[in-house]
Structure formats: C-alpha cells, structure tokens
Motif scaffolding. Sequence first.
Motif, PDB file in Angstrom:
ATOM      1  N   THR A  69       0.844  -1.203   0.000  1.00 22.27           N
ATOM      2  CA  THR A  69       0.000   0.000   0.000  1.00 22.27           C
ATOM      3  C   THR A  69       0.874   1.246   0.000  1.00 22.27           C
ATOM      4  O   THR A  69       1.846   1.334   0.741  1.00 22.27           O
ATOM      5  N   THR A  70       0.493   2.193  -0.842  1.00 16.85           N
ATOM      6  CA  THR A  70       1.104   3.516  -0.799  1.00 16.85           C
ATOM      7  C   THR A  70       0.141   4.424  -0.046  1.00 16.85           C
ATOM      8  O   THR A  70      -0.999   4.623  -0.468  1.00 16.85           O
ATOM      9  N   PHE A  71       0.593   4.923   1.093  1.00 22.17           N
ATOM     10  CA  PHE A  71      -0.232   5.840   1.878  1.00 22.17           C
ATOM     11  C   PHE A  71       0.022   7.261   1.387  1.00 22.17           C
ATOM     12  O   PHE A  71       1.163   7.743   1.460  1.00 22.17           O
ATOM     13  N   VAL A  72      -1.022   7.898   0.890  1.00 22.46           N
ATOM     14  CA  VAL A  72      -0.886   9.292   0.444  1.00 22.46           C
ATOM     15  C   VAL A  72      -1.355  10.185   1.585  1.00 22.46           C
ATOM     16  O   VAL A  72      -2.501  10.105   2.022  1.00 22.46           O
ATOM     17  N   LEU A  73      -0.443  11.028   2.077  1.00 26.43           N
ATOM     18  CA  LEU A  73      -0.759  11.884   3.215  1.00 26.43           C
ATOM     19  C   LEU A  73      -1.260  13.243   2.735  1.00 26.43           C
ATOM     20  O   LEU A  73      -0.680  13.841   1.812  1.00 26.43           O
ATOM     21  N   ILE A  74      -2.313  13.699   3.380  1.00 23.62           N
ATOM     22  CA  ILE A  74      -2.958  14.960   2.991  1.00 23.62           C
ATOM     23  C   ILE A  74      -3.214  15.780   4.248  1.00 23.62           C
ATOM     24  O   ILE A  74      -3.742  15.257   5.233  1.00 23.62           O
ATOM     25  N   ASP A  75      -2.834  17.042   4.193  1.00 26.14           N
ATOM     26  CA  ASP A  75      -3.057  17.952   5.325  1.00 26.14           C
ATOM     27  C   ASP A  75      -4.556  18.235   5.430  1.00 26.14           C
ATOM     28  O   ASP A  75      -5.151  18.820   4.514  1.00 26.14           O
ATOM     29  N   VAL A  76      -5.152  17.836   6.529  1.00 26.64           N
ATOM     30  CA  VAL A  76      -6.617  17.906   6.663  1.00 26.64           C
ATOM     31  C   VAL A  76      -7.132  19.347   6.758  1.00 26.64           C
ATOM     32  O   VAL A  76      -8.328  19.600   6.631  1.00 26.64           O
ATOM     33  N   ARG A  77      -6.217  20.293   6.930  1.00 30.54           N
ATOM     34  CA  ARG A  77      -6.666  21.686   7.064  1.00 30.54           C
ATOM     35  C   ARG A  77      -7.102  22.300   5.741  1.00 30.54           C
ATOM     36  O   ARG A  77      -7.777  23.315   5.715  1.00 30.54           O
ATOM     37  N   HIS A  78      -6.672  21.679   4.630  1.00 27.93           N
ATOM     38  CA  HIS A  78      -6.899  22.334   3.338  1.00 27.93           C
ATOM     39  C   HIS A  78      -7.995  21.669   2.521  1.00 27.93           C
ATOM     40  O   HIS A  78      -8.258  20.479   2.659  1.00 27.93           O
ATOM     41  N   SER A  79      -8.570  22.451   1.615  1.00 28.30           N
ATOM     42  CA  SER A  79      -9.519  21.882   0.657  1.00 28.30           C
ATOM     43  C   SER A  79      -8.720  21.070  -0.369  1.00 28.30           C
ATOM     44  O   SER A  79      -7.496  21.208  -0.442  1.00 28.30           O
ATOM     45  N   PRO A  80      -9.372  20.199  -1.156  1.00 32.67           N
ATOM     46  CA  PRO A  80      -8.629  19.360  -2.105  1.00 32.67           C
ATOM     47  C   PRO A  80      -7.718  20.183  -3.018  1.00 32.67           C
ATOM     48  O   PRO A  80      -8.147  21.183  -3.599  1.00 32.67           O
ATOM     49  N   GLN A  81      -6.455  19.770  -3.087  1.00 33.96           N
ATOM     50  CA  GLN A  81      -5.458  20.479  -3.900  1.00 33.96           C
ATOM     51  C   GLN A  81      -5.193  19.672  -5.167  1.00 33.96           C
ATOM     52  O   GLN A  81      -5.058  18.437  -5.103  1.00 33.96           O
ATOM     53  N   LYS A  82      -5.058  20.372  -6.286  1.00 38.80           N
ATOM     54  CA  LYS A  82      -4.859  19.698  -7.574  1.00 38.80           C
ATOM     55  C   LYS A  82      -3.659  18.743  -7.538  1.00 38.80           C
ATOM     56  O   LYS A  82      -3.722  17.634  -8.052  1.00 38.80           O
ATOM     57  N   ILE A  83      -2.592  19.192  -6.907  1.00 41.11           N
ATOM     58  CA  ILE A  83      -1.371  18.383  -6.912  1.00 41.11           C
ATOM     59  C   ILE A  83      -1.594  17.010  -6.245  1.00 41.11           C
ATOM     60  O   ILE A  83      -1.091  15.985  -6.706  1.00 41.11           O
ATOM     61  N   ASP A  84      -2.391  16.993  -5.161  1.00 40.60           N
ATOM     62  CA  ASP A  84      -2.686  15.720  -4.483  1.00 40.60           C
ATOM     63  C   ASP A  84      -3.642  14.870  -5.321  1.00 40.60           C
ATOM     64  O   ASP A  84      -3.457  13.666  -5.447  1.00 40.60           O
ATOM     65  N   ILE A  85      -4.652  15.512  -5.868  1.00 41.57           N
ATOM     66  CA  ILE A  85      -5.639  14.771  -6.672  1.00 41.57           C
ATOM     67  C   ILE A  85      -4.944  14.156  -7.893  1.00 41.57           C
ATOM     68  O   ILE A  85      -5.149  12.978  -8.207  1.00 41.57           O
ATOM     69  N   ASP A  86      -4.094  14.937  -8.555  1.00 39.89           N
ATOM     70  CA  ASP A  86      -3.357  14.413  -9.715  1.00 39.89           C
ATOM     71  C   ASP A  86      -2.499  13.219  -9.298  1.00 39.89           C
ATOM     72  O   ASP A  86      -2.419  12.217 -10.005  1.00 39.89           O
TER      73      ASP A  86
END
Length: 203
Positions: A108-125
């Motif tokens: 599994t690759t765990f993708v970490l996302i800062d919960v403070r922010h709205s969805p960011q293009k770079i993470d979605i991509d």
Amino acid sequence: MIVKTAKFLVSNNYYQNCPKPDKPEYAFIGRSNVGKSSLINKIVGIQGLAKTSGKPGKTQLINHFYINEEWYLVDLPGYGYASIPLKIKAKWETMISGYLQTRKNLLTTFVLIDVRHSPQKIDIDFIENLAEHQIPLALIFTKADKLTPRKLKENLKAYQNYLHESWDELPPVFVTSSETGLGAEQVLDYIENANKVFVSSPN
Ligand code: GTP
Ligand code: MG
C-alpha cells in the motif's frame, strides 16, 4: 499490532538499490511538510527515527525502516516543494515514480494529505496517477490536532464528497495526528492485516 522493534535500514537515491523485495512494504508519500516523517515516528514510537523539520524538503531519499523484523516502512521525499531547483525536482520525480511503479512488495502507498486544506490539484493528480498505474493506495489525513472537532468533520466530509465526484469507491481513509497519536493504531492494524495477505500469497 504492537511495534516491538523499529530500525533505520538504508537510504537510497536509486530505487534499483532498495532492499530485496521479500517482505511486505508500505510507503508514505505526500506534499513536502505534510507530516510523513513525523507520523512514521509516532507510529513506531521512536521520536527522531525519521528526520523531521519545520521546513519543507527535509526527506530527500528513499528511506527504509525495518519494523518487527517483518515488514518495511518507507519514508519518501515530498512532492510540490516549489523552492528546489528544477533539475533536482526532476530527479526526485524519476526516483519516486520509478520506486512506486516497480516495487513488487509494495502493498500500500499511503498518500498523506493535510486535513486543514480543501482538495489540492497536486494531491488529486498524484492520487489519480497511482490509480491509473494500479498502485494500491490509502489516504491518511494529517495534523487533525490543528482543527476543532467540528471543522475536522467538515473538512473530511468536503474531501470525501469531492472524491466521490469521480470515484465510486474511495480508498481506505485514516485520520491522524502526530501530536496526539490519533489514528496511529488504525494504520498499524491495517498494516497487520495486509501483512497476513502477503505471507499467504508471496507471488
Ligand atoms: P518533507 O520530508 O520535507 O517532505 O516533510 P514531511 O512530510 O516528512 O513532514 P515532517 O514530518 O518533517 O513535518 C513537517 C512539520 O509539520 C514539522 O514541523 C512537524 O512538527 C509538523 N507536524 C507533522 N505532523 C504534525 C501533526 O500531526 N500535528 C502538528 N501540529 N504538527 C505536525
Ligand atoms: Mg520527511
């Protein structure tokens, strides 16, 4: 799962040099400064095992940690750090995508996302790219301690609604804090279950 032993094994800048892929492996990836190294330390219970920093761009190599003499946890450099020279950025991208696409034991690759922010293009991509390459992934929201319970709930809901626009089924989701330890146990339990599958079907 209880972590009895955790030790740093090796750092590589060529994914080809990583340890023999004969044990289950899990990688932490995400934007620079999102909290990958901090969460690794919290999960294994050893402060300072993975190097952390208030400034982005701290982790620069593929770092293997060996847990319970049974599985590997991998700390990767972050993406999206604007202040590094383009040449180095390209090198990191090749290193990370080569690693993610070829590592046979990566469960599994765990993708970490800062919960403070709205969805960011770079993470979605990044998430969509993993899915296109059929790389199994899970999402870990970080820094939950920085929000009130109400705002945390709101942000998680908003993120999941956003993903549901293009995904029928969401990947596993974890909500964590390296300050309070929230979610660490859930991530370890998930890994414990995944390890069993690796043992019963190594090929
Ligand atoms: P790079 O290696 O540069 O890509 O960063 P990283 O994703 O490994 O982040 P790192 O763990 O170094 O943490 C970055 C900063 O965020 C540090 O100042 C941490 O103390 C802080 N931080 C990380 N996780 C949390 C968290 O859950 N809560 C809070 N409040 N701060 C956190
Ligand atoms: Mg790091």
